[in-house]
Design a protein around this motif. Structure first.
Motif, PDB file in Angstrom:
ATOM      1  N   TRP A 127       0.831  -1.205   0.000  1.00  0.00           N
ATOM      2  CA  TRP A 127       0.000   0.000   0.000  1.00  0.00           C
ATOM      3  C   TRP A 127       0.869   1.261   0.000  1.00  0.00           C
ATOM      4  O   TRP A 127       0.618   2.212  -0.750  1.00  0.00           O
ATOM      5  CB  TRP A 127      -0.906  -0.024   1.245  1.00  0.00           C
ATOM      6  CG  TRP A 127      -1.336   1.342   1.676  1.00  0.00           C
ATOM      7  CD1 TRP A 127      -2.368   2.068   1.164  1.00  0.00           C
ATOM      8  CD2 TRP A 127      -0.720   2.151   2.680  1.00  0.00           C
ATOM      9  NE1 TRP A 127      -2.426   3.293   1.804  1.00  0.00           N
ATOM     10  CE2 TRP A 127      -1.433   3.364   2.729  1.00  0.00           C
ATOM     11  CE3 TRP A 127       0.368   1.983   3.549  1.00  0.00           C
ATOM     12  CZ2 TRP A 127      -1.096   4.392   3.614  1.00  0.00           C
ATOM     13  CZ3 TRP A 127       0.698   2.995   4.419  1.00  0.00           C
ATOM     14  CH2 TRP A 127      -0.030   4.177   4.452  1.00  0.00           C
ATOM     15  N   LYS A 131       1.574   4.136  -3.187  1.00  0.00           N
ATOM     16  CA  LYS A 131       1.259   5.562  -3.021  1.00  0.00           C
ATOM     17  C   LYS A 131       2.482   6.471  -3.221  1.00  0.00           C
ATOM     18  O   LYS A 131       2.337   7.647  -3.539  1.00  0.00           O
ATOM     19  CB  LYS A 131       0.702   5.822  -1.613  1.00  0.00           C
ATOM     20  CG  LYS A 131      -0.702   5.356  -1.407  1.00  0.00           C
ATOM     21  CD  LYS A 131      -1.666   6.264  -2.120  1.00  0.00           C
ATOM     22  CE  LYS A 131      -3.093   5.719  -2.012  1.00  0.00           C
ATOM     23  NZ  LYS A 131      -4.014   6.442  -2.918  1.00  0.00           N
ATOM     24  N   HIS A 132       3.663   5.950  -2.975  1.00  0.00           N
ATOM     25  CA  HIS A 132       4.837   6.830  -2.933  1.00  0.00           C
ATOM     26  C   HIS A 132       5.867   6.627  -4.040  1.00  0.00           C
ATOM     27  O   HIS A 132       6.641   7.532  -4.319  1.00  0.00           O
ATOM     28  CB  HIS A 132       5.537   6.722  -1.573  1.00  0.00           C
ATOM     29  CG  HIS A 132       4.713   7.270  -0.436  1.00  0.00           C
ATOM     30  ND1 HIS A 132       3.776   6.528   0.216  1.00  0.00           N
ATOM     31  CD2 HIS A 132       4.698   8.495   0.142  1.00  0.00           C
ATOM     32  CE1 HIS A 132       3.201   7.271   1.149  1.00  0.00           C
ATOM     33  NE2 HIS A 132       3.735   8.470   1.135  1.00  0.00           N
ATOM     34  N   GLU A 168      -5.333  13.187   1.874  1.00  0.00           N
ATOM     35  CA  GLU A 168      -5.567  12.560   0.573  1.00  0.00           C
ATOM     36  C   GLU A 168      -4.958  13.463  -0.497  1.00  0.00           C
ATOM     37  O   GLU A 168      -4.844  14.665  -0.309  1.00  0.00           O
ATOM     38  CB  GLU A 168      -7.082  12.420   0.374  1.00  0.00           C
ATOM     39  CG  GLU A 168      -7.514  11.689  -0.863  1.00  0.00           C
ATOM     40  CD  GLU A 168      -7.126  10.216  -0.854  1.00  0.00           C
ATOM     41  OE1 GLU A 168      -6.025   9.922  -1.353  1.00  0.00           O
ATOM     42  OE2 GLU A 168      -7.904   9.390  -0.378  1.00  0.00           O
TER      43      GLU A 168
END
Ligand code: HEC
Ligand code: HEC
Length: 169
Positions: A127, A131-132, A168
């Motif tokens: 996860w 995202k990164h 977000e």
């Protein structure tokens, strides 16, 4: 004593104000999306696990990761973070009880994580990398620009990381 005249002005304001507060409260989860985790509340965990880096909210890793980490604090990513047994046990129990996969949790940190894998770091979670590891979010140059000492130095980019608040995109 407030005069009657003032009460006549204030009363309608209170009546209008109360539903407005309810509406804002109901709407806020839609506006402020992102990740909200409980901060560490145990003073011992805060003190001992915040000595070298931010105090990571327990909800960022599964219980098995916290257990593996606290079982080997004398070699903690090359540092010696060893504590006496009673303190270690207390920290281990707190982190496991509040972990990403603690009872009743349905957290995004567990997404795509194989049950056979025990990640040593938050930054190893599928996860997290999804995202990164795009748009050069944690590329060396970006880390340097943000003053982040390593990829797991969340606070450099997420000011309220210790409070468990991550916005977000
Ligand atoms: C003596 C200093 C020190 C103490 C005390 C310490 N840590 Fe660390 N911690 C480190 C270092 C060094 C790293 C690795 C940093 C790097 O990758 O450059 C690290 C990394 C981590 C990471 C991985 C972050 C990531 O995803 O990259 C977690 C989680 C963590 N520590 C939790 C804890 C917990 C829980 C405690 C308390 C039991 C603790 N630390 C106490 C030095 C410390
Ligand atoms: C060098 C900067 C940087 C570091 C360090 C960093 N992040 Fe991020 N992170 C970002 C950026 C940029 C985004 C996307 C924009 C945003 O949401 O702020 C992001 C997004 C996120 C999100 C939102 C994901 C979603 O739901 O859309 C979370 C949660 C998050 N990061 C957690 C962490 C955690 C936990 C750490 C530390 C282990 C960390 N980040 C370290 C830059 C960073």
């Amino acid at each position: 004593m407030m005069s009657d005249k003032w009460m006549w002005i204030l009363r309608p304001l209170v009546l209008v104000g109360a539903p407005a507060v309810v509406l804002v409260t109901l709407a806020s989860p839609l506006v402020a999306d992102g990740l909200r985790l409980d901060p560490v509340r145990d003073p011992v965990v805060k003190a001992e696990c915040g000595a070298c880096h931010l105090v990571y909210p327990a909800g960022l890793l599964p219980a098995r990761s916290w257990r593996a980490m606290t079982a080997n604090l004398s070699n903690h990513f090359g540092d010696n973070a060893a504590l006496d047994q009673a303190t270690t046990d207390r920290i281990a129990a707190y982190l496991a009880a509040n972990a990403a996969d603690a009872a009743g949790r349905n957290s995004k940190m567990m997404r795509k994580l194989s049950p056979e894998v025990t990640p040593a770091r938050i930054t190893e979670l599928p996860w997290w990398t999804r995202k990164h590891e795009r748009k050069d979010r944690v590329a060396p140059a970006t880390l340097a620009r943000k003053g982040a000492k390593f990829r797991g130095d969340c606070k450099a980019c997420h000011e309220d990381a210790e409070q468990g608040w991550f916005d977000e995109e």
